[in-house]
Design an enzyme around this catalytic site. Structure first.
Site, PDB file in Angstrom:
ATOM      1  N   GLU A 128       0.791  -1.229   0.000  1.00 21.92           N
ATOM      2  CA  GLU A 128       0.000   0.000   0.000  1.00 21.92           C
ATOM      3  C   GLU A 128       0.823   1.279   0.000  1.00 21.92           C
ATOM      4  O   GLU A 128       0.420   2.281  -0.566  1.00 21.92           O
ATOM      5  CB  GLU A 128      -0.897   0.028   1.256  1.00 21.92           C
ATOM      6  CG  GLU A 128      -2.097  -0.888   1.209  1.00 21.92           C
ATOM      7  CD  GLU A 128      -3.268  -0.282   0.432  1.00 21.92           C
ATOM      8  OE1 GLU A 128      -3.214   0.917   0.094  1.00 21.92           O
ATOM      9  OE2 GLU A 128      -4.230  -1.028   0.168  1.00 21.92           O
ATOM     10  N   SER A 183     -30.484 -30.146  48.842  1.00 21.62           N
ATOM     11  CA  SER A 183     -29.672 -30.257  50.062  1.00 21.62           C
ATOM     12  C   SER A 183     -28.319 -29.583  49.942  1.00 21.62           C
ATOM     13  O   SER A 183     -27.480 -29.734  50.821  1.00 21.62           O
ATOM     14  CB  SER A 183     -29.426 -31.733  50.373  1.00 21.62           C
ATOM     15  OG  SER A 183     -30.617 -32.364  50.730  1.00 21.62           O
TER      16      SER A 183
END
Ligand SMILES: [Zn+2]
Length: 733
Positions: free
Chosen positions: A77, A334
């Site tokens: 680029e 429980s």
């Protein structure tokens, strides 16, 4: 106008321009950008992600860019990127010439810095905009380092379809993090933002391939890659359809902050292994009608969640699978009993082996039953905990106090007990309240952590291998009570419910199970010094499954997970606290001179606990009701034998305060109920009086069928020596 004034104007104008240039760039370029939710493991590996609010796969920005991609990108680029001040006049001039020659735009001449500005502003591509971008780009160069600018670009560049940013692109196209891309892959992604529509549409793949290969060649020529790498890279194909992202802890991902990157405490390999176990077990459970399964593993030393399965087989198409069961309030069965045992022990309300009543009782309309529907008369507290007996637990909670226990559970981190203590009453200990697996597991972990005894020197004199243990304030003065609790829970050879053949390898653990009313919730929580594991199984929609129990359904999953954890020989150390006391060997309570006694280390608060009330002139005598149920299980029990000063007869059924519903026969006639009394002497005669009226007498077995009229009644029994007992009960209309 004088020369000086002109000069002043010029300087003023230049100053304004400079100020304008300095302030022209927003502080945060991507302030309005929304990001994907990205959740990572403790090691930084991707566990899962969610699409951003605008429908884009756009990961939150990273500070760095992997070397290969950076090299490829700059080469493709903006070759002058590392040198130019944000704009590159040479490149722009060249672009201008090219565009003029061809009559349309063939080249942008934009630097990567200018592209960052364009990505942040999202304006049309006109000459004016390009000018503005150039100015802003120079300003950005003043503010940020080159690497930061590159990272901004990598995080926001389009990569086709709804994929934005390098990180999302690497996962979507190649199924791995950007840092692990090959040169060919890095080159593909470097050329892609230049024409992002190509890959998405599946068109122009040939053109894309050529672009990639040209870039690879340039990298070769520039000396970035060697000839071998180049040759191999050319062979690599382009990616096909986007890949799904990892989904290793989908429910945990949902719990994290949206639109942010979160580093969690989950350990990736353990998470994978636990998921595999729960998936496999879930497939088995599905055959029995149990659709949902959750598991949580916590490191006791840090309190961190290291594995989390909100619902197993999350990728299956089945109802309820989205529900994070680990974070859903469910009936606790429980599973909270150890917290009551520990607290009652810590506060000196009981000692570890204190006998608790296990007889029929009616407490304001609440008549608890044991899981097996039997009564055992009297059971040591630690054994009652290990066997998870309900009736002794209710007696203990009554003694401890519901409001205090309610408050204790909240302090332990349970956020689900939102009602007042009165709302739950004594049923709080039997699943009358709700709890979340993640919170309950954390509460257990906190308890286990406090028992690590880090400061206690080890036998070989070296430092404790258990590392950092941080007992919370909750257990600061209750370590011995915690140790006794863990000791009671490590008893694995328990008579209840468990089929050990189902369990492959039994590791040493302190563990507790729970089963809620109607077989809806199966719980199992296990602790080692290092880890706490919580498992829940059932159906998210709440329907029960006959045969579902904590031990049988959740227990095997617990032990499978336990088998995944690093195996160590360490066990909880008995803390050096507490005092020595003489304890009655039969009642487990403080010994009186009449008791057979032995020395035991107890929490010092235990010195305030009740002395043994059962030894009368050297004989161990339970109350008649306790005795009635105790005797069949204890052949050695001799009982009263004319002991003086003890209660000799007692009602077994009903207990005082009961409301009776009398059954009717088909003819409509009331059937009546059998009233029962226990007497210490085998051959006593008992005389029965209903509301002061004699109604009969019994010998040997004291049972009498009565059908009193609706309303309140008093029933009194008297023996030949004048001993008596009374109950008040009501017959419903
Ligand atoms: Zn005693």
């Amino acid at each position: 106008m004088g020369r000086f004034r002109v000069r002043r104007w010029l300087w003023g104008g230049a100053g304004l321009l400079l100020i304008g240039w300095l302030v022209c760039l927003p502080r945060n370029l991507f302030k309005d950008t929304v990001y994907s939710t990205v959740v990572e493991s403790a090691e930084g590996e991707l566990l899962g992600a969610r699409i951003a609010a605008d429908g884009q796969w756009r990961f939150p920005p990273c500070d760095t860019v992997p070397e290969r991609f950076a090299t490829a990108l700059v080469q493709f680029e903006d070759r002058q990127f590392w040198w130019h001040p944000g704009v590159n006049p040479v490149a722009m001039g060249r672009a201008l010439v090219q565009n003029l020659r061809s009559g349309h735009v063939v080249s942008g001449g934009s630097t990567l810095t200018m592209q960052v500005i364009r990505l942040s502003r999202n304006k049309e591509r006109t000459v004016t905009q390009k000018l503005i971008e150039s100015i802003l780009a120079t300003r950005l160069e003043l503010r940020c380092r080159k690497k930061t600018i590159l990272a901004m670009y990598a995080s926001h560049a389009p990569f086709g379809g709804n994929v934005v940013g390098l990180e999302a692109a690497a996962w979507r196209y190649f199924g791995r993090p950007a840092s692990e891309l090959s040169w060919a892959e890095a080159a593909t992604l470097a050329v892609l933002p230049n024409a992002p529509s190509t890959l998405h549409l599946g068109k122009g793949r040939e053109e894309l391939l050529q672009k990639r290969n040209r870039l690879l060649k340039r990298l070769l020529e520039h000396g970035d890659i060697g000839a071998d790498t180049y040759a191999a890279a050319l062979e690599e194909p382009l990616p096909d359809a986007p890949l799904p992202l990892p989904a290793l802890a989908p429910h945990y991902v949902e719990r994290q902050e949206k639109g942010k990157r979160t580093r969690t405490t989950l350990r990736i390999e353990l998470q994978k292994a636990v998921s595999a176990v729960t998936d496999r077990q879930s497939d088995e459970l599905a055959k029995e009608g149990v659709a949902d399964l959750a598991a949580v593993v916590i490191d006791n030393r840090t309190g961190e969640v290291v594995a989390y399965v909100g619902n197993a087989s999350a990728y299956r198409d089945r109802p309820g699978v989205q529900v994070d069961i680990a974070a859903s309030p469910r009936s606790t069965g429980s599973i909270l009993k150890p917290f009551l045992f520990q607290a009652a022990l810590q506060e000196g309300i009981i000692l570890p082996h204190t006998l608790l009543p296990d007889i029929p009782v009616n407490l304001g309309g609440f008549a608890p039953q044991n899981f097996d529907r039997h009564f055992y008369g009297a059971v040591p507290a630690n054994e009652a905990l290990a066997r998870s007996l309900n009736v002794p637990a209710v007696f203990l909670l009554r003694q401890y106090g519901v409001p205090k226990f309610h408050s204790l559970l909240q302090k332990a981190g349970l956020t689900t007990l939102t009602q007042t203590p009165d709302h739950y009453g004594l049923s709080l200990i039997l699943g009358g309240g709700e709890g979340r697996l993640d919170e309950i597991t954390a509460a257990y972990s906190q308890m286990a952590a406090s028992a690590c005894a880090p400061e206690a020197p080890r036998a070989h004199g070296g430092p404790s291998q258990l590392g950092r243990c941080a007992p919370g304030a909750l257990y600061a003065h209750g370590k011995l009570a915690v140790w006794y609790t863990l000791d009671a829970l490590k008893e694995v050879n328990r008579p209840d419910e468990l089929d050990w053949r189902l369990i492959r390898s039994v590791r040493k653990a302190a563990w507790k199970t729970g089963t809620s009313y109607g077989f809806r919730d199966a719980w199992a929580v296990g602790m080692t010094p290092e880890y706490t594991i919580g498992v829940w199984a059932g159906n998210a929609d709440g329907h029960g499954v006959p045969g579902l129990t904590g031990a049988r359904t959740a227990g095997p999953v617990l032990f499978d997970i336990l088998g995944l954890l690093p195996k160590t020989d360490s066990w909880f150390e008995e803390p050096e606290e507490g005092v020595s006391a003489k304890i009655c060997t039969l009642s487990g309570m403080l010994a009186t001179p009449d008791c057979p006694a032995e020395e035991m280390i107890i929490p010092k608060e235990g010195l305030q606990s009740d002395p043994c009330p059962y030894h009368k002139t050297g004989v161990f005598v339970l109350t008649p009701a306790m005795e009635w149920f105790y005797k069949p299980h204890h052949p050695e029990y001799t009982g009263a034998r004319k002991a003086t000063g003890t209660q000799v007869l007692e009602f077994i059924y009903p207990s005082s305060g009961t409301v009776l519903y009398l059954p009717r026969q088909l003819s409509g006639e009331v059937e009546g109920v059998v009233f029962r009394v226990a007497h210490h002497s085998a051959d006593a005669t008992v005389f029965w009086h209903l509301d002061q009226t004699y109604v009969g007498e019994t010998r040997f077995i004291h049972e009498l069928r009565l059908a009193p009229a609706p309303g309140k009644h008093t029933l009194t029994v008297v023996d030949g020596e004048g001993n008596s007992s009374s109950i008040v009960f009501t017959v419903a209309e």
